[in-house]
Design a protein around this motif. Structure first.
Motif, PDB file in Angstrom:
ATOM      1  N   GLY A 201       0.659  -1.431   0.260  1.00  0.00           N
ATOM      2  CA  GLY A 201       0.016   0.078  -0.288  1.00  0.00           C
ATOM      3  C   GLY A 201       0.847   1.532   0.385  1.00  0.00           C
ATOM      4  O   GLY A 201       0.521   2.773  -0.065  1.00  0.00           O
ATOM      5  N   THR A 202       2.306   1.437  -0.036  1.00  0.00           N
ATOM      6  CA  THR A 202       3.249   2.819  -0.116  1.00  0.00           C
ATOM      7  C   THR A 202       2.559   3.573  -1.527  1.00  0.00           C
ATOM      8  O   THR A 202       2.944   2.705  -2.187  1.00  0.00           O
ATOM      9  N   THR A 203       2.486   4.776  -1.143  1.00  0.00           N
ATOM     10  CA  THR A 203       2.105   4.894  -2.329  1.00  0.00           C
ATOM     11  C   THR A 203       3.540   5.695  -3.082  1.00  0.00           C
ATOM     12  O   THR A 203       4.790   6.128  -2.789  1.00  0.00           O
ATOM     13  N   LEU A 204       3.804   5.225  -4.455  1.00  0.00           N
ATOM     14  CA  LEU A 204       4.854   5.012  -5.358  1.00  0.00           C
ATOM     15  C   LEU A 204       4.539   6.019  -6.973  1.00  0.00           C
ATOM     16  O   LEU A 204       3.542   6.021  -7.154  1.00  0.00           O
ATOM     17  N   VAL A 205       6.011   7.314  -6.277  1.00  0.00           N
ATOM     18  CA  VAL A 205       6.122   7.766  -7.513  1.00  0.00           C
ATOM     19  C   VAL A 205       7.074   7.455  -8.008  1.00  0.00           C
ATOM     20  O   VAL A 205       8.049   8.401  -8.297  1.00  0.00           O
ATOM     21  N   LEU A 206       7.132   7.058 -10.059  1.00  0.00           N
ATOM     22  CA  LEU A 206       8.525   7.092 -10.200  1.00  0.00           C
ATOM     23  C   LEU A 206       8.648   7.888 -11.012  1.00  0.00           C
ATOM     24  O   LEU A 206       8.199   7.888 -12.142  1.00  0.00           O
ATOM     25  N   ILE A 207       9.896   8.330 -11.107  1.00  0.00           N
ATOM     26  CA  ILE A 207      10.323   9.245 -12.441  1.00  0.00           C
ATOM     27  C   ILE A 207      11.822   8.953 -13.643  1.00  0.00           C
ATOM     28  O   ILE A 207      13.101   8.811 -12.616  1.00  0.00           O
ATOM     29  N   THR A 208      11.547   8.401 -14.181  1.00  0.00           N
ATOM     30  CA  THR A 208      12.409   7.826 -14.987  1.00  0.00           C
ATOM     31  C   THR A 208      12.203   7.860 -16.659  1.00  0.00           C
ATOM     32  O   THR A 208      11.230   8.660 -17.429  1.00  0.00           O
ATOM     33  N   HIS A 209      13.615   7.654 -17.025  1.00  0.00           N
ATOM     34  CA  HIS A 209      13.126   7.020 -18.661  1.00  0.00           C
ATOM     35  C   HIS A 209      13.167   5.498 -19.057  1.00  0.00           C
ATOM     36  O   HIS A 209      13.609   5.453 -20.029  1.00  0.00           O
ATOM     37  N   GLN A 210      13.598   5.329 -17.980  1.00  0.00           N
ATOM     38  CA  GLN A 210      14.010   3.644 -18.570  1.00  0.00           C
ATOM     39  C   GLN A 210      13.186   2.876 -18.187  1.00  0.00           C
ATOM     40  O   GLN A 210      11.714   2.628 -16.985  1.00  0.00           O
ATOM     41  N   ILE A 211      12.559   1.955 -19.286  1.00  0.00           N
ATOM     42  CA  ILE A 211      10.768   1.936 -19.339  1.00  0.00           C
ATOM     43  C   ILE A 211      11.159   0.390 -18.154  1.00  0.00           C
ATOM     44  O   ILE A 211       9.845   0.262 -17.432  1.00  0.00           O
ATOM     45  N   SER A 212      11.944  -0.533 -18.281  1.00  0.00           N
ATOM     46  CA  SER A 212      12.492  -1.276 -17.147  1.00  0.00           C
ATOM     47  C   SER A 212      12.265  -1.619 -15.942  1.00  0.00           C
ATOM     48  O   SER A 212      11.858  -2.173 -15.406  1.00  0.00           O
ATOM     49  N   ASP A 213      12.167   0.209 -15.229  1.00  0.00           N
ATOM     50  CA  ASP A 213      12.037   0.144 -13.868  1.00  0.00           C
ATOM     51  C   ASP A 213      10.294   0.748 -13.512  1.00  0.00           C
ATOM     52  O   ASP A 213       9.843   0.849 -12.288  1.00  0.00           O
ATOM     53  N   ILE A 214       9.592   0.402 -14.683  1.00  0.00           N
ATOM     54  CA  ILE A 214       7.690   0.234 -14.486  1.00  0.00           C
ATOM     55  C   ILE A 214       7.629  -1.116 -14.228  1.00  0.00           C
ATOM     56  O   ILE A 214       7.545  -1.778 -15.039  1.00  0.00           O
ATOM     57  N   VAL A 215       7.009  -1.732 -13.112  1.00  0.00           N
ATOM     58  CA  VAL A 215       7.156  -2.739 -12.046  1.00  0.00           C
ATOM     59  C   VAL A 215       5.683  -3.079 -12.389  1.00  0.00           C
ATOM     60  O   VAL A 215       4.916  -1.257 -12.664  1.00  0.00           O
ATOM     61  N   PRO A 216       5.516  -4.491 -12.190  1.00  0.00           N
ATOM     62  CA  PRO A 216       3.489  -4.728 -13.114  1.00  0.00           C
ATOM     63  C   PRO A 216       2.349  -3.007 -11.988  1.00  0.00           C
ATOM     64  O   PRO A 216       1.690  -3.276 -12.782  1.00  0.00           O
ATOM     65  N   GLU A 217       2.823  -3.069 -10.715  1.00  0.00           N
ATOM     66  CA  GLU A 217       1.963  -2.745  -9.601  1.00  0.00           C
ATOM     67  C   GLU A 217       1.447  -1.444  -9.688  1.00  0.00           C
ATOM     68  O   GLU A 217       0.750  -0.749 -10.085  1.00  0.00           O
TER      69      GLU A 217
END
Length: 264
Positions: A201-217
């Motif tokens: 339930g942790t709120t996550l905001v990922l800032i990236t340009h790496q597609i692989s960092d985008i986890v399924p959740e």
């Protein structure tokens, strides 16, 4: 529920240049979001706007609320919003043990200076976080002697400890290019950790340009270009070869295995 972030008609200038243009963004507690964009698109400026390092141009229609409030003491805000960046928080942390490095997050400090008082509640919260991030093997290791991947794990724990410390608050993490300088094993471990944090339930905001960092959740995707969020949708809608080709301005090929994407 009170939104984590509510930005409306936000314009932000750095020097004489306006970097963010009429930006609108609403983030609810418990969301897992990836903000994707090329270098120079305004991601860092947006992050600094959220953390109150930069302020928007004052206009009648502009609104910036974080956890339902327009005004924050920065120390208090750091106790609600955990920030994980690839840069180290300060050279003194290199001499801290893993446990002490996590404890520094309660004070937004680079080390446990003599005037700082660690309470039993902070110790208890740190124990909980160490279990969450699977870092029991790092509690006594000197931070400066850790691998880059181990350091990143501890920095996530540091942000978690502070951001979820206040009673009744679920942790909220901003992750700014977290896989920078990590080898393949460390990248894999980081992504597994992000998935496990999202699942509790942790709120996550990922800032990236790496597609692989985008986890399924991370089911909500934001695409940013030229200082604007021009697309806000689901993974299925936006993680496509055509949308990524348009975003980065180069032909992108995409594969997906078990909910994880890889681009080249």
């Amino acid at each position: 529920m009170t939104p984590v972030l509510d930005l409306q008609h936000v314009n932000v200038a750095r020097g004489d240049d306006v970097i963010l243009h009429d930006l609108n963004l609403l983030i609810q507690p418990g969301e897992h979001i990836a903000l994707l964009g090329p270098n120079g698109c305004g991601k860092s400026t947006l992050l600094k706007t959220i953390t109150r390092e930069l302020y928007p141009l004052v206009e009648p229609s502009m609104k910036v609320e974080i956890f339902g409030r327009e005004r924050w003491d920065l120390v208090e805000l750091r106790q609600r919003l955990g920030i994980v960046q690839s840069d180290l928080p300060g050279q003194p942390i290199l001499k801290c043990t893993g446990r002490d490095a996590i404890l520094t997050g309660f004070f937004s400090a680079s080390t446990l200076w003599p005037n700082l008082v660690v309470t039993p509640e902070m110790q208890e919260r740190t124990d909980h976080v160490i279990e969450q991030i699977d870092a029991t093997h790092l509690v006594s290791k000197i931070f400066g002697e850790m691998s880059a991947g181990q350091q990143r794990r501890i920095l996530i724990g540091r942000a978690l400890a502070a951001s979820g410390a206040a009673a009744g608050n679920q942790a909220t993490l901003l992750l700014d290019e977290p896989s920078n300088a990590l080898d393949l094993k460390a990248q894999h471990e980081l992504r597994e950790l992000m998935s496990s944090l999202a699942q509790i339930g942790t709120t996550l905001v990922l800032i990236t340009h790496q597609i692989s960092d985008i986890v399924p959740e991370m089911q909500r995707i934001l695409l940013m270009r030229g200082g604007r969020i021009f697309a806000d949708g689901t993974r299925a809608e936006l993680l496509t070869e055509q949308s990524l080709t348009d975003l980065f301005g180069v032909s992108v090929h995409l594969t997906e295995i078990a909910g994880r994407y890889h681009a080249w």
